[in-house]
Design an enzyme around this catalytic site. Sequence first.
Site, short mmCIF file in Angstrom:
data_model
loop_
_atom_site.label_atom_id
_atom_site.label_comp_id
_atom_site.label_asym_id
_atom_site.label_seq_id
_atom_site.Cartn_x
_atom_site.Cartn_y
_atom_site.Cartn_z
N LYS A 218 21.44 -34.50 -9.43
CA LYS A 218 19.93 -34.83 -9.68
C LYS A 218 19.50 -34.28 -10.98
O LYS A 218 20.24 -33.62 -11.65
CB LYS A 218 19.50 -34.40 -8.47
CG LYS A 218 19.33 -33.26 -8.62
CD LYS A 218 18.85 -32.45 -6.95
CE LYS A 218 18.87 -30.84 -6.89
NZ LYS A 218 18.52 -30.25 -5.57
N TYR B 287 0.86 -16.55 -32.13
CA TYR B 287 -0.42 -16.73 -31.82
C TYR B 287 -0.97 -15.33 -31.08
O TYR B 287 -0.31 -14.80 -30.05
CB TYR B 287 -0.65 -17.95 -30.64
CG TYR B 287 -0.53 -19.16 -31.21
CD1 TYR B 287 -1.07 -19.58 -32.40
CD2 TYR B 287 0.51 -20.08 -30.69
CE1 TYR B 287 -0.85 -20.90 -32.90
CE2 TYR B 287 0.58 -21.30 -31.28
CZ TYR B 287 -0.09 -21.67 -32.25
OH TYR B 287 0.05 -22.95 -32.83
C1 LIG Z 1 19.30 -29.56 -5.11
C2 LIG Z 1 19.85 -29.62 -3.83
C3 LIG Z 1 21.23 -29.03 -3.50
C4 LIG Z 1 22.05 -28.34 -4.58
O1 LIG Z 1 21.59 -26.92 -4.49
P1 LIG Z 1 22.38 -25.64 -5.39
O2 LIG Z 1 21.86 -24.49 -4.69
O3 LIG Z 1 22.10 -25.99 -6.80
O4 LIG Z 1 23.73 -25.91 -5.32
C5 LIG Z 1 21.98 -29.28 -2.20
N1 LIG Z 1 21.10 -29.92 -1.33
C6 LIG Z 1 19.94 -30.53 -1.75
C7 LIG Z 1 19.33 -30.92 -0.48
C8 LIG Z 1 19.51 -30.20 -2.89
O5 LIG Z 1 18.11 -30.65 -2.78
#
Ligand SMILES: *Cc1c(COP(=O)(O)O)cnc(C)c1O
Length: 378
Positions: A40, A268
């Site tokens: 993702k 800044y």
């Molecule tokens: C993002 C996500 C993962 C992956 O989690 P990690 O800690 O990065 O391995 C697994 N399951 C769900 C539902 C997620 O949203």
Amino acid sequence: MYVEHAVTAVAEAHVDLTAVSGNVALIGRHTDAHVMAVVKADGFGHGGVRVARAAVTAGATWLGVTSCAEALEMRDAGLTTPVLCWLTGPGHDFRAVIAADVDVAVSSVPHLRSVAEDAARLATRAAVHLKADTGLSRNGATPRDWDELVAEARRRELLGQVRVRGVWSHLSHADQPGHPAVADQARLFDRLVRVARAAGLDPELRHLANSAAALDRPDTHYDLVRAGIASYGVEPLPDRSFGLRPAMTLRAEVVNAKQVPAGTGVSYGHRYATRVAGTLALVPLGFADGVPRAAVGAEVWVNGARHPVAGSVSMDQFVVDVGDGRADIGDEVVLFGPGDRGEPTVLDWARWARTNPHEVLTRIGARVPRRYRGVARG
Ligand SMILES: *Cc1c(COP(=O)(O)O)cnc(C)c1O
């Protein structure tokens, strides 16, 4: 594409796909379950399709994404690996993902109806994974709503509209080894799976574990583990190393360097002043590229040593105080990498910015070109 090849990037993210495949293979050695590579958010900023290919090469048998668009991107790239998309809602148009043989996670009765009706329109069955909320209180049906969800799912199975391939949930404390919430959630998950079976469902894939649990808690593996951050080589548990290798190196070239006296105010508001006379180096990456403006005590690597980020990070650039060290225009600056040369890691930046490594990686902006090494296909 023309631009990428015609112009020399002064800042870029190197992605080592060999590291990704090595990490996925390592995760696979920690479990007998299927490994889902979570790709993702454009593969946590690494490039979703490229990472997916590397992960599949290394034995990942599933790909995990949130949106329908991300799932379809995998299919458009020619990936035929099973894909689960898990963040949609009732009223989405599911026809494209159903037609593309993408599994859909479902969290409520209206959500299920929406998917089932789209499947009926296509005169086919949608493969769904029913999501249970076992304690994270985020997505998924609560135990209270679970009976109704599984009953409706069975009804829709008998109508030929869906097939419940999976039942799943997500842990709230996987990164705290031994936390009692993990076992509590697993116990509740077992009970909800039994309820689903009693309703006539036969889910072949039960899944609960993320990266931390995939490496540390075999009791949570069930039939599949969902590995995100570990696939990218970031150790998911504090003070433990499983031998993962960070895949991304964020680097830039010094685009300006100047000698300044002690006491020079920088950036800044002059929130930083040089302590000694020396060199300031300008780095062409800023918060628009994902360099956290809120980071405190951040350092970058220049010519063999770490030096502090001086003053406020701007939108497009920041200054490094090299002190009496050396920095010339064109020299390499590494913000983070695997750490081999003493450069900071994503975990260092997460600590400086008081966030998690997931946020650091996924915020690296679209303006930063990704360059790939290893598993070169596509
Ligand atoms: C993002 C996500 C993962 C992956 O989690 P990690 O800690 O990065 O391995 C697994 N399951 C769900 C539902 C997620 O949203």
